[in-house]
Every structure is written in structure tokens, then in C-alpha cells.
Design an enzyme around this catalytic site. Structure first.
Site, PDB file in Angstrom:
ATOM      1  N   GLU A   1      -9.375  -1.555   5.306  1.00  0.00           N
ATOM      2  CA  GLU A   1      -8.196  -1.823   5.871  1.00  0.00           C
ATOM      3  C   GLU A   1      -8.692  -1.864   7.547  1.00  0.00           C
ATOM      4  O   GLU A   1      -8.226  -2.542   8.405  1.00  0.00           O
ATOM      5  CB  GLU A   1      -7.181  -0.930   5.770  1.00  0.00           C
ATOM      6  CG  GLU A   1      -6.163  -0.844   6.614  1.00  0.00           C
ATOM      7  CD  GLU A   1      -4.963   0.327   6.480  1.00  0.00           C
ATOM      8  OE1 GLU A   1      -3.977   0.176   6.391  1.00  0.00           O
ATOM      9  OE2 GLU A   1      -5.497   1.411   5.839  1.00  0.00           O
TER      10      GLU A   1
ATOM     11  N   SER B   1       0.885   6.432   2.607  1.00  0.00           N
ATOM     12  CA  SER B   1       1.562   7.431   3.502  1.00  0.00           C
ATOM     13  C   SER B   1       2.725   7.995   2.947  1.00  0.00           C
ATOM     14  O   SER B   1       3.451   7.165   2.326  1.00  0.00           O
ATOM     15  CB  SER B   1       1.732   6.686   4.837  1.00  0.00           C
ATOM     16  OG  SER B   1       0.430   6.502   5.702  1.00  0.00           O
TER      17      SER B   1
ATOM     18  N   SER C   1       4.112  -1.973   4.341  1.00  0.00           N
ATOM     19  CA  SER C   1       4.139  -3.476   4.900  1.00  0.00           C
ATOM     20  C   SER C   1       4.314  -4.057   3.490  1.00  0.00           C
ATOM     21  O   SER C   1       3.669  -3.623   2.599  1.00  0.00           O
ATOM     22  CB  SER C   1       3.117  -3.547   5.808  1.00  0.00           C
ATOM     23  OG  SER C   1       3.071  -2.864   6.682  1.00  0.00           O
TER      24      SER C   1
ATOM     25  N   GLU D   1      -6.221   9.260  16.834  1.00  0.00           N
ATOM     26  CA  GLU D   1      -6.543  10.554  17.007  1.00  0.00           C
ATOM     27  C   GLU D   1      -7.611  10.790  15.631  1.00  0.00           C
ATOM     28  O   GLU D   1      -8.416  11.536  15.912  1.00  0.00           O
ATOM     29  CB  GLU D   1      -5.381  11.452  16.978  1.00  0.00           C
ATOM     30  CG  GLU D   1      -4.727  11.448  18.383  1.00  0.00           C
ATOM     31  CD  GLU D   1      -3.697  10.413  18.595  1.00  0.00           C
ATOM     32  OE1 GLU D   1      -3.072  10.198  19.630  1.00  0.00           O
ATOM     33  OE2 GLU D   1      -3.585   9.565  17.407  1.00  0.00           O
TER      34      GLU D   1
ATOM     35  N   GLN E   1       0.853  -1.042   0.043  1.00  0.00           N
ATOM     36  CA  GLN E   1      -0.054   0.020   0.080  1.00  0.00           C
ATOM     37  C   GLN E   1       0.920   1.366   0.159  1.00  0.00           C
ATOM     38  O   GLN E   1       1.455   1.385   1.018  1.00  0.00           O
ATOM     39  CB  GLN E   1      -1.014  -0.048   1.318  1.00  0.00           C
ATOM     40  CG  GLN E   1      -1.897   1.206   1.473  1.00  0.00           C
ATOM     41  CD  GLN E   1      -2.600   1.175   2.785  1.00  0.00           C
ATOM     42  OE1 GLN E   1      -2.374   0.512   3.550  1.00  0.00           O
ATOM     43  NE2 GLN E   1      -3.694   1.802   2.783  1.00  0.00           N
TER      44      GLN E   1
END
Length: 392
Positions: free
Chosen positions: A228, A113, A145, A362, A110
Site C-alpha cells: 500500500e 482500521s 475506501s 508518525e 480494505q
């Protein structure tokens, strides 16, 4: 299970004995029989049946010793890429990508990020520029990952920097084996290199590998993220006292020397919380079979992360000094995350990442407050500002 579906499963087992058939060959035959995802149309691993029929098919195949679709390394492919391709892919894309994903020929990672765009995923800076029938991609991704094993990746890149950040993203399926893809390991607090950073330099991605519309990547990515969070927060088939809580209760029962009366009430509270989470996850999966997962997965993921950290912390206290022992601090390339087969010290350290991976707790609390509870959103000064004009 209907007679026709039962007969189809039996025919698969008769023609391809799981005990003697190569796992990839068996999974290919399962896909071709429409038993990979029975709720998808025929020709794409399915039969156009209700989603609930898949659970019965899987139970029958598991009892017969059949291999699991996607293989153990392809949890990103099965849990995130496959449902996204099924939802947004063209017939040609489904035909091209779903079968090798299910057989494990294509392991996925993936590429979402970035160093400057983790919690604020819409702020990604990796650029994709159109060049004829291809897109040229340049940028850096992080916390990836399985990148060291992946043949394919789900990729979000910025295709238009002149519009607000959510509107300028496009979603691609990227070949990880081509020139320009550089995978580098990242060492974690556990000592292992489970994650990676990935550098993309003039990587060509065919426009045929684009999922959804140009500039429509945020909508596609949201589907992936919801899948996910459900995958992380609600593991299928977990029995009562499964997972980390089972390791703690087994130790409590088996070793009288560990039993501290002052810790008994806390253990019972954690046991109850684990059982509530397990049952809630089962209900969420049952709801998800009716359609695409919604923001409810955010709540499951937060609860899972909090509980895993609480249980692993309790376990460390339960074992006292021996709980700090750790079998291997060397920088290893792990195949899968094994929270159950390792020591309490490993579980405690690895659980620290549960509140970060798959969306930070958060940010997920914001998702719950805004999308489930309907509370006012946080004030965002960048919502209508072109991405190129944002301070980064």
C-alpha cells in the site's frame, strides 16, 4: 522482450482488438495468456518470467490502447490484495480470486482500521470465531475506501484474544455482498463521502478464504501495508512535472498575473523536491520487482504526503482568493480521487489526508527508525500482554 513473449502479446492483440473488445473480455484473455502478471506461475495469470518483463508487456499493451487491469475502481485490489494473494494464497485461492480481480469483476476494499485501532493496527477488536468450516465475524471497520463498490474485502480479525495482540490476528478474504455487511458513508472535509465505516454482524467467512495460518495474520497484513505504501508514495509512469506540481508550474507559466517574484525560489525548491521524489519512486519500483516490498515504502509515503501538502499550500497562496473557490461542496460518492482535475481549494483540503491514509506519518517514522536505521524501538508495555488484558 523475448521473441516468444512478443509473439504472445501480438497474438493477444490480433485475437482481441482493444478497440472493439469489451474491456472485461480483453482482460480475461490477457490473464489467460499469462500476461497479467508474467512473473507468476502459469495458470495464475503469469508465465514464470522475471518481473521486469511485465513493464515491457504493459508498455506494448498501453500503446495499443488496451484497458488497464483491475479497472480504475480496483486500485486496492491491484495494489494490495493481488500481491498478497499471490504471496500467501494457496494454488486454489490464486485460481479462484486472481482472475476476477484482474478483470474487475471483483472490486476490493480494505477492512483493516477500526475506531480504536488505526495507527495501532495490531489492536483490532473485530472478532472471528470458528464455526465448523466457517468463521463468524463481528465488529466495525472505518476509513474504508471503495466499500460502496466492493464485492470482496481483505480483512484482518482477531481469532485469539488470549495471546499478545500481534499473535492473535488472522487474515481473510471477505465477501462484501453477503448479509450482515453494512456500509455507511463518512463525509470528509472536502464535502465528499470518499470513505466509509463498515459494520460486520455475524458475517460468515469460509475457512477456505483464510490467507496464511490461523494467528499469522500480522505477517500477511504487513505485506499488504508495504504494498500500500509503495502504491501511494510512488505512482508508476508519472512524467516530469506530472501530478500536482505540474498544475502549479502550468499556472505560473500561463498566467503572468500570478507570478510573484517573492515566491519564485519556493516554487523552484518544490519543483526539485517533486522531481527527486519521482526518480526515487522509480528506483523503488525497480527494486520491488526483485521481490516483496520492504519498509522503504514508508519513506516514500511520508515524502509524498509532505510534498503534496506543501505544493497544495503553495498553490493556494499563488492563486490568492480565487484559490479558495470550490466547485461542489455537496456530499458526493466519488469513484476515484482526482487531485489533478479539480480546483486548488479541493487539492489543498484533500492533501490533508495524505499524512493519515496508508499509515500515519508518525507511525511510519517509527518504521523507518526501527526497521531501516536500526534504532532502538519505543518502549512498549503491551508487547507480551494477552490482548484480552489490555486497557482499551
Amino acid at each position: 522482450m523475448s521473441p516468444d513473449l512478443d509473439a504472445r502479446v501480438q497474438a493477444l492483440l490480433d485475437e482481441h482488438d482493444p478497440a472493439t473488445t469489451d474491456p472485461r473480455d480483453f482482460l480475461g484473455a490477457q490473464y489467460d495468456s499469462g500476461l497479467a502478471w508474467v512473473y507468476l506461475p502459469q495458470g495464475f495469470g503469469g508465465l514464470g518470467l522475471p518481473r521486469k518483463a511485465q513493464e515491457r508487456v504493459d508498455a506494448r499493451l498501453t500503446a495499443a490502447g488496451a484497458p488497464v487491469g483491475g479497472t480504475v475502481k480496483n486500485f486496492i485490489g491491484m495494489g494490495m490484495a493481488a500481491p498478497t494473494i499471490a504471496a500467501f494464497g494457496t494454488d486454489e485461492q490464486r485460481r479462484k480470486f486472481l482472475r476476477p480481480l484482474f478483470t474487475g469483476e471483483h472490486v476490493y476494499c480494505q477492512l483493516f482500521s477500526e475506531p480504536g485501532a488505526g495507527s495501532d493496527l495490531a489492536g483490532v477488536a473485530t472478532r472471528a470465531v470458528r464455526d465448523g468450516d466457517d468463521w463468524i465475524v463481528n465488529g466495525q471497520k472505518v476509513w474504508t475506501s471503495m466499500a460502496q463498490h466492493a464485492q470482496m474485502a481483505i480483512l484482518v480479525a482477531r481469532t485469539d484474544p488470549t495471546v499478545p495482540k500481534h499473535a492473535g490476528l488472522t487474515y481473510f478474504l471477505c465477501d462484501m455482498t453477503q448479509p450482515g455487511v453494512d456500509v455507511r458513508p463518512l463525509r470528509q472535509i472536502t464535502g465528499e463521502a470518499e470513505f466509509n465505516e463498515v459494520f460486520l454482524t455475524d458475517v460468515r467467512v469460509p475457512d477456505a478464504n483464510r490467507l496464511g495460518a490461523v494467528g499469522g495474520g500480522w505477517r500477511v497484513a504487513t505485506t499488504t501495508l508495504n504494498n500500500e505504501r509503495v502504491a501511494i508514495g510512488s505512482r508508476p509512469g508519472v512524467p516530469r512535472e506530472g501530478g500536482i506540481i505540474g498544475k502549479v508550474t502550468d499556472a505560473w507559466r500561463d498566467d503572468p498575473g500570478l507570478r510573484n517574484p517573492a515566491m519564485h525560489d519556493e516554487l523552484m525548491r518544490l519543483w526539485v523536491d517533486a522531481e527527486v521524489l519521482r526518480l526515487a519512486g522509480e528506483r523503488l519500483r525497480q527494486q520491488a520487482v526483485a521481490g516483496q516490498p520492504g519498509p522503504e515504502g514508508a519513506g516514500m509515503k511520508i515524502a509524498f504526503a509532505s510534498l503534496a501538502q506543501a505544493i497544495s499550500g503553495f498553490e493556494l497562496e499563488l492563486h490568492a482568493e480565487s484559490g479558495l473557490h470550490y466547485d461542489d461542496w455537496t456530499m458526493r460518492r466519488t469513484e476515484v480521487v482526482d487531485l489533478i482535475g479539480r480546483e486548488p481549494g479541493y487539492r489543498y483540503l484533500r492533501a490533508r489526508g495524505n499524512s493519515i491514509e496508508g499509515g500515519t506519518s508518525e507511525i511510519l517514522r517509527n518504521t523507518i527508525s526501527e526497521r531501516i536505521l536500526g534504532l532502538p524501538g519505543e518502549h512498549r508495555v503491551d508487547k507480551d500482554v494477552p490482548w484480552k488484558d489490555l486497557d482499551r
